[in-house]
Design an enzyme around this catalytic site. Sequence first.
Site, mmCIF file in Angstrom:
data_model
loop_
_atom_site.group_PDB
_atom_site.id
_atom_site.type_symbol
_atom_site.label_atom_id
_atom_site.label_comp_id
_atom_site.label_asym_id
_atom_site.label_seq_id
_atom_site.Cartn_x
_atom_site.Cartn_y
_atom_site.Cartn_z
ATOM 1 N N SER A 185 0.970 -1.100 -0.061
ATOM 2 C CA SER A 185 0.142 -0.046 0.089
ATOM 3 C C SER A 185 0.947 1.132 0.070
ATOM 4 O O SER A 185 1.752 1.219 0.881
ATOM 5 C CB SER A 185 -0.805 0.140 1.062
ATOM 6 O OG SER A 185 -1.702 1.139 1.344
ATOM 7 N N ASP B 93 -7.224 2.795 -3.155
ATOM 8 C CA ASP B 93 -7.780 2.832 -2.029
ATOM 9 C C ASP B 93 -8.135 4.538 -1.686
ATOM 10 O O ASP B 93 -7.335 5.246 -1.242
ATOM 11 C CB ASP B 93 -7.081 2.486 -0.915
ATOM 12 C CG ASP B 93 -7.903 2.225 0.425
ATOM 13 O OD1 ASP B 93 -8.962 2.724 0.587
ATOM 14 O OD2 ASP B 93 -7.059 1.706 1.237
ATOM 15 N N ASP C 124 -13.753 -1.868 2.806
ATOM 16 C CA ASP C 124 -12.754 -1.788 3.883
ATOM 17 C C ASP C 124 -13.444 -1.483 5.392
ATOM 18 O O ASP C 124 -14.107 -2.256 6.084
ATOM 19 C CB ASP C 124 -11.696 -1.001 3.745
ATOM 20 C CG ASP C 124 -10.723 -0.991 4.798
ATOM 21 O OD1 ASP C 124 -10.864 -1.528 5.949
ATOM 22 O OD2 ASP C 124 -9.523 -0.182 4.722
HETATM 23 O O1 OSB Z 1 -7.172 1.978 4.697
HETATM 24 O O2 OSB Z 1 -6.009 -0.049 4.318
HETATM 25 C C1 OSB Z 1 -6.130 1.136 4.715
HETATM 26 C C2 OSB Z 1 -2.850 2.471 6.715
HETATM 27 C C3 OSB Z 1 -3.620 3.090 7.866
HETATM 28 C C4 OSB Z 1 -4.937 3.225 7.774
HETATM 29 C C5 OSB Z 1 -5.668 2.611 6.751
HETATM 30 C C6 OSB Z 1 -5.203 1.751 5.823
HETATM 31 C C7 OSB Z 1 -3.903 1.817 5.780
HETATM 32 C C8 OSB Z 1 -3.073 1.206 4.549
HETATM 33 C C9 OSB Z 1 -1.780 0.667 5.006
HETATM 34 O O3 OSB Z 1 -3.619 0.979 3.621
HETATM 35 C C10 OSB Z 1 -1.782 -0.999 4.873
HETATM 36 C C11 OSB Z 1 -0.309 -1.301 5.385
HETATM 37 O O4 OSB Z 1 0.650 -1.200 4.778
HETATM 38 O O5 OSB Z 1 -0.139 -1.615 6.516
HETATM 39 MG MG MG Z 2 -8.342 0.691 3.368
#
Ligand code: OSB
Ligand code: MG
Length: 373
Positions: A138, A191, A241
């Site tokens: 991500s 996302d 999510d």
């Molecule tokens: O929406 O998936 C999400 C991180 C913090 C809050 C929400 C999200 C995320 C990530 C990071 O997308 C995922 C990771 O690398 O841990």
């Molecule tokens: Mg997410």
Amino acid sequence: MGFKIEHVRLHWIEMPLVHFFETSFGRTYSRQMILVEVSCGGVSGWGEVTCGEHPYYNEEWTEGAWELLNAYIVPAVLGKSFNSASEVGQCTAGMKGHRMTRGGLEAACWDLEARLAGIPLWKLIGGGARPEIPCGVSIGIQDSVAQLLGKIHTEVDAGYQRIKMKIKPGWDVEVIREVRREFPSILLMADANSAYTLSDIDHLKKLDEFNLMMIEQPLSHDEIIDHAQLQAALDTPICLDECIRTAHHAEQALRLKAGRIINIKLGRVGGFAEAIKVHDICQRHGIPVWCGGMLESGIGRAHNIALATLPNFVLPGDVSASRRYWKRDIIDPWVEVTPRGTIVTGDAPGFGYPLDLDFLESVRTRHESHSAQ
Ligand code: OSB
Ligand code: MG
């Protein structure tokens, strides 16, 4: 194997991220995390509260989690005996929301049960469908498109199987267009972390031209019906999510066709028992799932790896190598990713990575101990 919660120790640790992480709701430079240690007969199980520092992803935040654990969650379980960790969630079921906080303790109990039984956590939860789990990354919103392209190059070269980029109004269609120009064939997704509303439907439809694997949580954190309306108008699959906090939500979302994929986060749904239920419901509906992340330390990361060995975690998740987040992790060895973009699971008991207790203590800023009399 049964256990009694004789002691609960709460460890608040602070660790700076190697690189800031920006989503549609804000930028994080340093993580404040609570580790939950539960013990029985001198054996400790560990869990992690995966909430953010501020209540912007969901209603939870580290300081609130600390208060809730000390005042409500720990007193609800301390001194109690359980036949299995699957029963622990019932003790906090009367508390509304705050599933990441309740889930941190619940996950610690699963780790404890696995250690007492001398088996890996993935085995205890009924996982082990695959010896290595497929990994994606991500990537947050950057200061420039060039910086984003550079980061994607690094991760693709490291072998990661899919790239997720964060989007928000003003950092979406045109940025994705440039990413697609540079990387025409990678598995790519976006996302939005709830940054849009149904009034953006025509704008979001422009994403259909980029062959995205999915768009994650475009609409409000607690909205299922609007996602159903948006999904009907989009070719791109929606992945939910934030708005899936229980197995019941998953059932409602699938019945309404609010998405075609679900991201399961262990904390967001309150721990392993509920995560397994969400997984099973999706499997019955033929809906693939993947394991989300919350910028976890090694403990939360290892729990995610165990979860992702369940059979319906068929898509690459957001669980990636420790070094992408930390200069030094609290486990040793760290979580490593193969050049194939996978994490290999092991046979050690519990979550399977030895803790680096000296380092953990050096980054610990608060500490609380509770003992049953
Ligand atoms: O929406 O998936 C999400 C991180 C913090 C809050 C929400 C999200 C995320 C990530 C990071 O997308 C995922 C990771 O690398 O841990
Ligand atoms: Mg997410």
